[in-house]
Design an enzyme around this catalytic site. Sequence first.
Site, mmCIF file in Angstrom:
data_model
loop_
_atom_site.group_PDB
_atom_site.id
_atom_site.type_symbol
_atom_site.label_atom_id
_atom_site.label_comp_id
_atom_site.label_asym_id
_atom_site.label_seq_id
_atom_site.Cartn_x
_atom_site.Cartn_y
_atom_site.Cartn_z
ATOM 1 N N HIS A 22 1.102 14.411 -4.946
ATOM 2 C CA HIS A 22 0.804 13.706 -6.209
ATOM 3 C C HIS A 22 -0.108 14.569 -7.092
ATOM 4 C CE1 HIS A 22 1.380 9.773 -3.767
ATOM 5 N NE2 HIS A 22 2.420 9.889 -4.568
ATOM 6 N N LYS A 24 3.566 -6.492 -2.289
ATOM 7 C CA LYS A 24 3.877 -5.325 -1.447
ATOM 8 C C LYS A 24 2.707 -5.045 -0.514
ATOM 9 C CE LYS A 24 5.428 -0.535 -1.858
ATOM 10 N NZ LYS A 24 5.698 0.574 -2.772
ATOM 11 N N ARG A 40 11.409 14.694 -5.024
ATOM 12 C CA ARG A 40 11.420 15.530 -3.826
ATOM 13 C C ARG A 40 12.866 15.856 -3.480
ATOM 14 N NH1 ARG A 40 7.537 11.417 -0.891
ATOM 15 N NH2 ARG A 40 9.240 10.244 -1.781
ATOM 16 N N SER A 48 3.494 9.270 1.037
ATOM 17 C CA SER A 48 2.399 8.428 1.507
ATOM 18 C C SER A 48 2.811 7.694 2.783
ATOM 19 C CB SER A 48 2.020 7.408 0.426
ATOM 20 O OG SER A 48 1.598 8.077 -0.737
HETATM 21 O O1 PNS Z 1 5.210 4.993 -5.832
HETATM 22 P P1 PNS Z 1 6.372 4.087 -6.055
HETATM 23 O O2 PNS Z 1 6.212 2.849 -5.197
HETATM 24 O O3 PNS Z 1 7.676 4.773 -5.864
HETATM 25 O O4 PNS Z 1 6.317 3.631 -7.606
HETATM 26 C C1 PNS Z 1 7.241 2.714 -8.104
HETATM 27 C C2 PNS Z 1 6.864 2.240 -9.522
HETATM 28 C C3 PNS Z 1 5.433 1.706 -9.542
HETATM 29 C C4 PNS Z 1 6.972 3.395 -10.466
HETATM 30 C C5 PNS Z 1 7.868 1.134 -9.925
HETATM 31 O O5 PNS Z 1 7.965 0.203 -8.889
HETATM 32 C C6 PNS Z 1 7.483 0.385 -11.208
HETATM 33 O O6 PNS Z 1 7.391 0.969 -12.250
HETATM 34 N N1 PNS Z 1 7.213 -0.929 -11.088
HETATM 35 C C7 PNS Z 1 6.805 -1.773 -12.210
HETATM 36 C C8 PNS Z 1 7.904 -2.765 -12.624
HETATM 37 C C9 PNS Z 1 8.968 -2.030 -13.410
HETATM 38 O O7 PNS Z 1 8.791 -1.771 -14.573
HETATM 39 N N2 PNS Z 1 10.082 -1.657 -12.714
HETATM 40 C C10 PNS Z 1 11.140 -0.829 -13.280
HETATM 41 C C11 PNS Z 1 12.158 -1.592 -14.070
HETATM 42 S S1 PNS Z 1 12.801 -2.988 -13.235
#
Ligand code: PNS
Length: 160
Positions: free
Chosen positions: A18, A42, A91, A129
């Site tokens: 990150h 979560k 990745r 993570s």
């Molecule tokens: O580290 P992650 O868990 O892969 O991150 C995922 C994240 C936070 C980028 C994604 O879940 C997110 O943006 N969630 C907020 C809700 C949202 O806008 N979702 C996308 C459109 S449905």
Amino acid sequence: MQRIAIYPGSFDPVTNGHLDIAKRGLKLFDRIIVAILHNPGKKSLFTVEERLEMLAESMMGIDNVEFDTFDGLLVDYAHRCKASAILRGMRAVSDFEYEFQLALMNRKLNREVETVFLMTGLRWIFTSSSIIKEAARFGGDISDMVPPGVNRRIQAKFGF
Ligand code: PNS
């Protein structure tokens, strides 16, 4: 006009991968807001407050990076922050499908916000993570994959 990007994620916890993405993102953007999704549904190892602290500690001394939390839609948060882009690290091929879906959905929701992907540095290609937490839970050495403060906190969580 400042070019602002949101670097969103769970950051549970922040890894060296990150940090690499955030630092390289600063070559493209004037300001990066690293934003933790506040998602009570979560299960996470660290609280949002702990994750924020670890982010701030790990990126101390890096200019033009801010830390925040958000809930609701990412594109709405980006709009409120006047960000023109969402920054994500990519990745291996396995990330592609999920990232592709996320980027397309975000684009459908708000066409003003672009998603920018940076390929993860080769060193961090297998770092995530979740896999780090799994290794650390059973006593595996993860010290070269996370910042020192994060390593200490993980060890403490798992009672090592
Ligand atoms: O580290 P992650 O868990 O892969 O991150 C995922 C994240 C936070 C980028 C994604 O879940 C997110 O943006 N969630 C907020 C809700 C949202 O806008 N979702 C996308 C459109 S449905």
